[in-house]
Design an enzyme around this catalytic site. Sequence first.
Site, PDB file in Angstrom:
ATOM      1  N   CYS A  93       0.797  -1.174  -0.102  1.00 37.52           N
ATOM      2  CA  CYS A  93      -0.034   0.055  -0.096  1.00 37.52           C
ATOM      3  C   CYS A  93       0.837   1.141  -0.078  1.00 37.52           C
ATOM      4  O   CYS A  93       0.591   2.052  -0.793  1.00 37.52           O
ATOM      5  CB  CYS A  93      -0.946  -0.120   1.271  1.00 37.52           C
ATOM      6  SG  CYS A  93      -2.000  -1.332   1.135  1.00 37.52           S
TER       7      CYS A  93
HETATM    8  N1  LIG Z   1      -2.601  -6.422   2.193  1.00 36.21           N
HETATM    9  C1  LIG Z   1      -2.894  -5.250   2.724  1.00 36.21           C
HETATM   10  O1  LIG Z   1      -2.807  -5.381   4.085  1.00 36.21           O
HETATM   11  C2  LIG Z   1      -4.076  -4.209   2.385  1.00 36.21           C
HETATM   12  C3  LIG Z   1      -4.412  -3.212   3.118  1.00 36.21           C
HETATM   13  C4  LIG Z   1      -5.239  -2.561   2.456  1.00 36.21           C
HETATM   14  C5  LIG Z   1      -5.796  -2.516   1.176  1.00 36.21           C
HETATM   15  N2  LIG Z   1      -4.924  -3.162   0.042  1.00 36.21           N
HETATM   16  C6  LIG Z   1      -5.555  -3.223  -1.004  1.00 36.21           C
HETATM   17  O2  LIG Z   1      -6.455  -4.450  -1.245  1.00 36.21           O
HETATM   18  C7  LIG Z   1      -6.295  -4.877  -2.620  1.00 36.21           C
HETATM   19  C8  LIG Z   1      -5.824  -6.259  -2.552  1.00 36.21           C
HETATM   20  O3  LIG Z   1      -4.531  -6.410  -2.172  1.00 36.21           O
HETATM   21  P1  LIG Z   1      -4.114  -7.863  -1.370  1.00 36.21           P
HETATM   22  O4  LIG Z   1      -2.870  -7.571  -0.360  1.00 36.21           O
HETATM   23  O5  LIG Z   1      -5.296  -8.752  -0.729  1.00 36.21           O
HETATM   24  O6  LIG Z   1      -3.474  -8.498  -2.767  1.00 36.21           O
HETATM   25  P2  LIG Z   1      -2.985  -9.951  -2.943  1.00 36.21           P
HETATM   26  O7  LIG Z   1      -2.103 -10.039  -4.116  1.00 36.21           O
HETATM   27  O8  LIG Z   1      -2.438 -10.680  -1.622  1.00 36.21           O
HETATM   28  O9  LIG Z   1      -4.294 -10.953  -3.407  1.00 36.21           O
HETATM   29  C9  LIG Z   1      -5.160 -10.660  -4.575  1.00 36.21           C
HETATM   30  C10 LIG Z   1      -5.563 -11.746  -5.064  1.00 36.21           C
HETATM   31  O10 LIG Z   1      -6.257 -11.594  -6.198  1.00 36.21           O
HETATM   32  C11 LIG Z   1      -5.842 -12.560  -7.119  1.00 36.21           C
HETATM   33  N3  LIG Z   1      -6.341 -11.998  -8.712  1.00 36.21           N
HETATM   34  C12 LIG Z   1      -5.781 -11.421  -9.377  1.00 36.21           C
HETATM   35  N4  LIG Z   1      -6.421 -10.874 -10.288  1.00 36.21           N
HETATM   36  C13 LIG Z   1      -7.556 -11.694 -10.329  1.00 36.21           C
HETATM   37  C14 LIG Z   1      -8.730 -11.691 -11.124  1.00 36.21           C
HETATM   38  N5  LIG Z   1      -8.835 -11.237 -12.295  1.00 36.21           N
HETATM   39  N6  LIG Z   1      -9.859 -12.475 -10.731  1.00 36.21           N
HETATM   40  C15 LIG Z   1      -9.675 -13.057  -9.502  1.00 36.21           C
HETATM   41  N7  LIG Z   1      -8.792 -13.104  -8.744  1.00 36.21           N
HETATM   42  C16 LIG Z   1      -7.502 -12.482  -9.088  1.00 36.21           C
HETATM   43  C17 LIG Z   1      -4.470 -12.975  -7.064  1.00 36.21           C
HETATM   44  O11 LIG Z   1      -4.333 -14.117  -7.600  1.00 36.21           O
HETATM   45  C18 LIG Z   1      -4.453 -13.042  -5.531  1.00 36.21           C
HETATM   46  O12 LIG Z   1      -4.812 -13.934  -4.989  1.00 36.21           O
HETATM   47  C19 LIG Z   1      -5.190  -4.063  -3.236  1.00 36.21           C
HETATM   48  O13 LIG Z   1      -5.705  -2.805  -3.872  1.00 36.21           O
HETATM   49  C20 LIG Z   1      -4.171  -3.526  -1.961  1.00 36.21           C
HETATM   50  O14 LIG Z   1      -3.850  -2.212  -2.351  1.00 36.21           O
HETATM   51  C21 LIG Z   1      -4.150  -4.446   1.003  1.00 36.21           C
END
Ligand SMILES: NC(=O)c1ccc[n+]([C@@H]2O[C@H](COP(=O)([O-])OP(=O)(O)OC[C@H]3O[C@@H](n4cnc5c(N)ncnc54)[C@H](O)[C@@H]3O)[C@@H](O)[C@H]2O)c1
Length: 446
Positions: free
Chosen positions: A278
Site C-alpha cells: 500500500c
Molecule cells: N494487504 C494489505 O494489507 C492491504 C491493506 C489495505 C488495502 N489493500 C488493497 O487491497 C487490494 C488487494 O490486496 P491484497 O494484499 O489482498 O493482494 P493479494 O495479492 O494478496 O491478493 C489478490 C488476489 O487476487 C487474485 N487475482 C488477481 N487478479 C484476479 C482476477 N482477475 N480475478 C480473481 N482473482 C484475481 C490474485 O491471484 C491474488 O490471490 C489492493 O488494492 C491493495 O492495495 C491491501
Amino acid sequence: MEIIKKIENKTATIGIIGLGYVGLPLGLEFAHKGFDITGFDIDERKIPILNSGKSYIKHISEERIKKFVDSKKFKATSDFSRLTSCDAIIICVPTPLNEHREPDMTYIENSGKIVAQYLRKGQLVVLESSTYPGTTDEILLPMFEAAQSSSNTKAKFKVGTDFYLAFSPEREDPNNPNFSTGTIPKVVGGVTKNCQQAAIALYDQVIVKTVPVSSTRAAEATKLVENIYRSVNIALVNELKVVFDKMNIDVWEVIEAASTKPFGFHPFYPGPGLGGHCIPIDPFYLTWKAREFEVHTRFIELAGEINTSMPYYVVEKAGAALNTVKKSLKGSKVLILGASYKKDIDDMRESPSLRLIELFYDKGAKVDYNDPYVPQLFKTRKYNYDIKSVELTSGKLKKYDLVVLSTDHTYYKEKANFIARNSKLIVDTRNLFDKAGVKSNKIFKA
Ligand SMILES: NC(=O)c1ccc[n+]([C@@H]2O[C@H](COP(=O)([O-])OP(=O)(O)OC[C@H]3O[C@@H](n4cnc5c(N)ncnc54)[C@H](O)[C@@H]3O)[C@@H](O)[C@H]2O)c1
C-alpha cells in the site's frame, strides 16, 4: 430492496474476487456470520490449498479456513460462471504500479469484465482495491451499464435499480493484535443512494461500524489520504534521522521524548525504506490522476524521493561501519536479517530488504538473508532472486563481516543478545537492539 432483505436474513451468497491478504480474511469474516461464501481467484494453486482447509498466509489460521470449508460455508473456485449465483460480489484484486510507476489497472479491468459478463439483476458489486478517485464510476460503471439483461437482450442494466455499485476501501493491517477485519470501521460510498444503502447493509453484518460518505470518489480518496499521511510522515522522520545522525542525536530517543506530549503529536518511526502493497504504491495513484487536472502532488513526490533513498543510506552506513574495521563492502559477507516488509508477517511485497540485497550485490558484497517467516526468495516482477534463508546459528553469524537488521521481527528482539554476541558488526535500521536493551560499540544505527 430485495438485496437488503437477503443480506439481513443472511440468505445472500457472497462472492469474493481475489483471495489474498484482503479477500481471504474478509470472506472468512462473512462465513463466520453465517453467509455462504464463494471465493474466486485466477491463481489455480490457491484453490486446492484453500478447499482442503489449508492456509497459504502465515497469520490466517488453517483452523478458521478448515472450519468453514467443512461446514460448506466457504469454497474457492476459478470458475467465474459461479458469479451468477452470488447476490453480492466484492472485488479485492491487486492494484500495483507498472514499470513507469503508473497505476496498473489490469486486475480491476479484468475483474470488471468478468463481473459484467455474468452480471444479473439485483446484484451488489463492491470494489475494495486501493485506487485513484474515479475508478469505480469511470471504469466499472460503464462496463456494468453496458451489460445486457439476459431476459431482454436490448435492455441495458441501470445502476441503482437493476444492480448496485459501491466502493469501500480495505483497511487491513496484517497481524495487528488490536484490530482485525471485523473491528476496523469501514468507509462506504455508493454510486447512488440505493447503492450506498445496499453496501452499508452488507458491511453492517460483519464490521463494527460503517462510515457512509457521499460518493465512491470520496471513499476512494479517503483510502489514499490515509496512506499518503503515513508515507509523508515516515519520510519526515527518515529525513530527521539523517539530519540528527550528523548532529550525533539519536532520532529514536527524540521521537520517544516527543511522544510524551499528550496532544498534537503522533509518532512515526524511521526505517530502511517503505514496504508493503500500500504505502509505497497508493500515493502515486493520486499523483497520476492529479496530472489529468494539471496539478502536481509535490508532497507525495518528495516523500517518495526520501523514502526510496533510505536503502541507499543504509548501504552507505554499512560501508562506514565496515570502514571502522578496515574493510570495504566489496568482497565482504553481509547477512540481512528480515525479508518481509514489516515485523512478524510473511509478506515481502515491496520490502526494502529486497532492495538492500540488490544494492549490496551492486557494491560487490556477498549477500545472504535470514527470515523465520520467508524460507525462500523467489523471482518477482522487480527482482530475480532465488535464495534460501540461512540458519541463524552462532557458527553462521560469525562468518559474516556485517549483519544488517532490516525487519524488526519479535524473533530477532528475543535473540538480540545472541545475535550481538556472535556478530562482528551490526547495522540496525529499526533500533531493535537498543529496544532490546543490547548496547555495543559494534552496533551502528542506520
Ligand atoms: N494487504 C494489505 O494489507 C492491504 C491493506 C489495505 C488495502 N489493500 C488493497 O487491497 C487490494 C488487494 O490486496 P491484497 O494484499 O489482498 O493482494 P493479494 O495479492 O494478496 O491478493 C489478490 C488476489 O487476487 C487474485 N487475482 C488477481 N487478479 C484476479 C482476477 N482477475 N480475478 C480473481 N482473482 C484475481 C490474485 O491471484 C491474488 O490471490 C489492493 O488494492 C491493495 O492495495 C491491501
